[in-house]
Design a protein around this motif. Sequence first.
Motif, PDB file in Angstrom:
ATOM      1  N   UNK A 259    -151.574  48.855 -13.541  1.00  0.00           N
ATOM      2  CA  UNK A 259    -152.292  48.163 -12.188  1.00  0.00           C
ATOM      3  C   UNK A 259    -153.608  47.327 -12.679  1.00  0.00           C
ATOM      4  N   UNK A 262    -152.496  44.391 -14.285  1.00  0.00           N
ATOM      5  CA  UNK A 262    -152.242  43.349 -13.595  1.00  0.00           C
ATOM      6  C   UNK A 262    -153.096  42.572 -12.737  1.00  0.00           C
ATOM      7  N   UNK A 263    -153.951  43.512 -12.358  1.00  0.00           N
ATOM      8  CA  UNK A 263    -155.194  43.036 -11.419  1.00  0.00           C
ATOM      9  C   UNK A 263    -156.375  42.086 -12.135  1.00  0.00           C
ATOM     10  N   UNK A 266    -154.682  38.700 -13.153  1.00  0.00           N
ATOM     11  CA  UNK A 266    -154.409  37.795 -11.969  1.00  0.00           C
ATOM     12  C   UNK A 266    -155.670  37.164 -11.629  1.00  0.00           C
ATOM     13  N   UNK A 267    -156.828  37.599 -12.031  1.00  0.00           N
ATOM     14  CA  UNK A 267    -158.060  36.999 -11.476  1.00  0.00           C
ATOM     15  C   UNK A 267    -158.215  35.740 -12.479  1.00  0.00           C
ATOM     16  N   UNK A 280    -150.345  36.239 -18.127  1.00  0.00           N
ATOM     17  CA  UNK A 280    -150.486  36.597 -17.039  1.00  0.00           C
ATOM     18  C   UNK A 280    -149.432  37.645 -16.598  1.00  0.00           C
ATOM     19  N   UNK A 282    -147.596  38.767 -13.286  1.00  0.00           N
ATOM     20  CA  UNK A 282    -147.299  38.557 -12.150  1.00  0.00           C
ATOM     21  C   UNK A 282    -146.444  39.828 -11.383  1.00  0.00           C
ATOM     22  N   UNK A 283    -147.058  40.391 -10.530  1.00  0.00           N
ATOM     23  CA  UNK A 283    -146.552  41.521  -9.758  1.00  0.00           C
ATOM     24  C   UNK A 283    -145.471  41.038  -8.855  1.00  0.00           C
ATOM     25  N   UNK A 302    -143.863  48.438  -8.034  1.00  0.00           N
ATOM     26  CA  UNK A 302    -144.299  47.124  -8.350  1.00  0.00           C
ATOM     27  C   UNK A 302    -144.474  47.200  -9.898  1.00  0.00           C
TER      28      UNK A 302
ATOM     29  N   UNK B  29    -155.920  39.238  -4.962  1.00  0.00           N
ATOM     30  CA  UNK B  29    -155.627  38.459  -6.004  1.00  0.00           C
ATOM     31  C   UNK B  29    -154.468  38.775  -6.952  1.00  0.00           C
ATOM     32  N   UNK B  30    -153.616  39.784  -6.748  1.00  0.00           N
ATOM     33  CA  UNK B  30    -152.133  39.896  -7.337  1.00  0.00           C
ATOM     34  C   UNK B  30    -151.419  38.853  -6.220  1.00  0.00           C
ATOM     35  N   UNK B  32    -152.279  36.382  -4.522  1.00  0.00           N
ATOM     36  CA  UNK B  32    -152.959  35.092  -5.057  1.00  0.00           C
ATOM     37  C   UNK B  32    -152.193  34.538  -6.334  1.00  0.00           C
ATOM     38  N   UNK B  33    -152.237  35.167  -7.313  1.00  0.00           N
ATOM     39  CA  UNK B  33    -151.502  34.931  -8.335  1.00  0.00           C
ATOM     40  C   UNK B  33    -150.025  34.346  -8.159  1.00  0.00           C
ATOM     41  N   UNK B  34    -149.247  35.097  -7.232  1.00  0.00           N
ATOM     42  CA  UNK B  34    -147.992  34.779  -6.754  1.00  0.00           C
ATOM     43  C   UNK B  34    -147.942  33.468  -5.989  1.00  0.00           C
ATOM     44  N   UNK B  37    -148.620  30.507  -8.310  1.00  0.00           N
ATOM     45  CA  UNK B  37    -147.528  30.350  -9.268  1.00  0.00           C
ATOM     46  C   UNK B  37    -146.447  29.522  -8.656  1.00  0.00           C
TER      47      UNK B  37
END
Lengths: 346, 174
Positions: A259, A262-263, A266-267, A280, A282-283, A302, B29-30, B32-34, B37
């Motif tokens: 986790x 992933x966090x 994602x930033x 990256x 992506x969850x 996830x 953020x997680x 946001x990334x989705x 994308x």
Amino acid sequence: MPHGEPGREPILQVRGLVKHYPLTQGVVVRKQVGAVKAVDGVDFDLYQGETLGIVGESGCGKSTVAKMLVNLERPTAGEIRYKGEDITRLSGRALKAVRRNIQMVFQDPYTSLNPRMTVGDIIGEPYEIHPEVAPKGSRRQKVQELLDVVGLNPEYINRYPHQFSGGQRQRIGIARGLALRPEVIVADEPVSALDVSVQAQVINLLDQLQSQFDLSYVFIAHDLSIVRHISDRVGVMYLGRIVETGTDAEIYEHPTHPYTQALLSAVPVPDPEAREHRERIILSGDVPSPANPPSGCRFRTRCWKARERCALEVPALAVPAEFRYAEGPAAHDSACHFAEEKQVVP
Amino acid sequence: MRQRIMIAMAMALEPSLIIADEPTTALDVTVQAQVMDLLAELQRELHMGLILITHDLGVVADVADTIAVMYAGRIVERAPVHEIYRAPAHPYTRGLLASIPRLDQKGQDLYAIKGLPPNLTRIPPGCAFHPRCPMAQDVCVTEEPPLARVTYEGLVAERRSACHFWKETLDASR
């Protein structure tokens, strides 16, 4: 920046902290049908003069932890020991004395200041409850000193909150938090409501106050780069639990929990060069409801690594077995059955 | 999930331009990334233009080709994404980029732009940024700088900055 040394006695020890909010059904006969498990077993230590950052996404329970630390919420179970004494069992005079030493800075400087009170009354209000800190005659002067300490003009004492900008209001909130000379400040997203150009001013102020008054901070935020800047140690929360904890370098450069990885990945990084050569993660999906968290590891729904074991066994927050005898930054607490080091920040 | 529905609605008429106003500000953020994308993928597939309005310098660095920086109602700098992050030509952009916490600054003070954004009913004369600008001179108080062309060796695309001292700013940030 001072660091927490394991040899020293922590100023705050949190053990098995739990907060469940009951879900009820029925109007005449109310019965409990379940519980929102906002916080479900959180452990950490806070040492004198250090900053512990707590990061996580909305709904992970970080604000509930903050409220329990300052006794705005009573824990369902667990202990919060302040200098060795469990404050969750205290009441009356003993509780009041402890609360003086643990103060809070709130997230929203627009709603956390009473618009009908002057700045002097807002900052001086803690003295009404703890008159022993400042006798009546000296209060005005104390408040003016506090305004000066947080970088506001002491002559503004008779103004109202609406006459200030967001950043200035947050300084008022910080001054109120400092009024009783606390040892611990719990700051819940103290800069997330502020403009980028003003955030830096408030972060610098918090840093300066920490060295000036030897404060210990619990700094709660979702902005990972700000948490890294200000924290000595970091805890990552997911769905009511801390999943990984370590020094800032251990967490950001050598994360072992999927986790956290992933966090961090994602930033968005403010560097267009990093676009191409960044991996990256992506969850999929959203965070599950805390009223009905997954069995075993809460992140497994996830997680790309999840196997059968993850649904059956709750992973403990400890140094994973494969790193236990290893020296180095990967050997820190991580609640994952399949912990693996992976660098995600360039 | 709700933001996906909004995106689906915006796509329904197969537009050639999408304007996304802070599409991920309320999201984690997680997630946001989705969403980013998804936007990038749709944009590629449907050849749409995208105007992305955001305060997050990380998000733009990730998706934009060209960046325009606004201050007090005006565009103060416009440049290709790589150029602007490498060397900003306006002191406001420079201040914004400098105030992002960086790894090598741990334990030091963050750079902070002094003062506050102006009240929009009383925008300062001349260059609106001059009261907060470390490079301000007399001319900045009296003359509003045009969004002038920035040139230097190696620059291929068009680049503009509304600063009397864009050259000095550019040199200082390189």
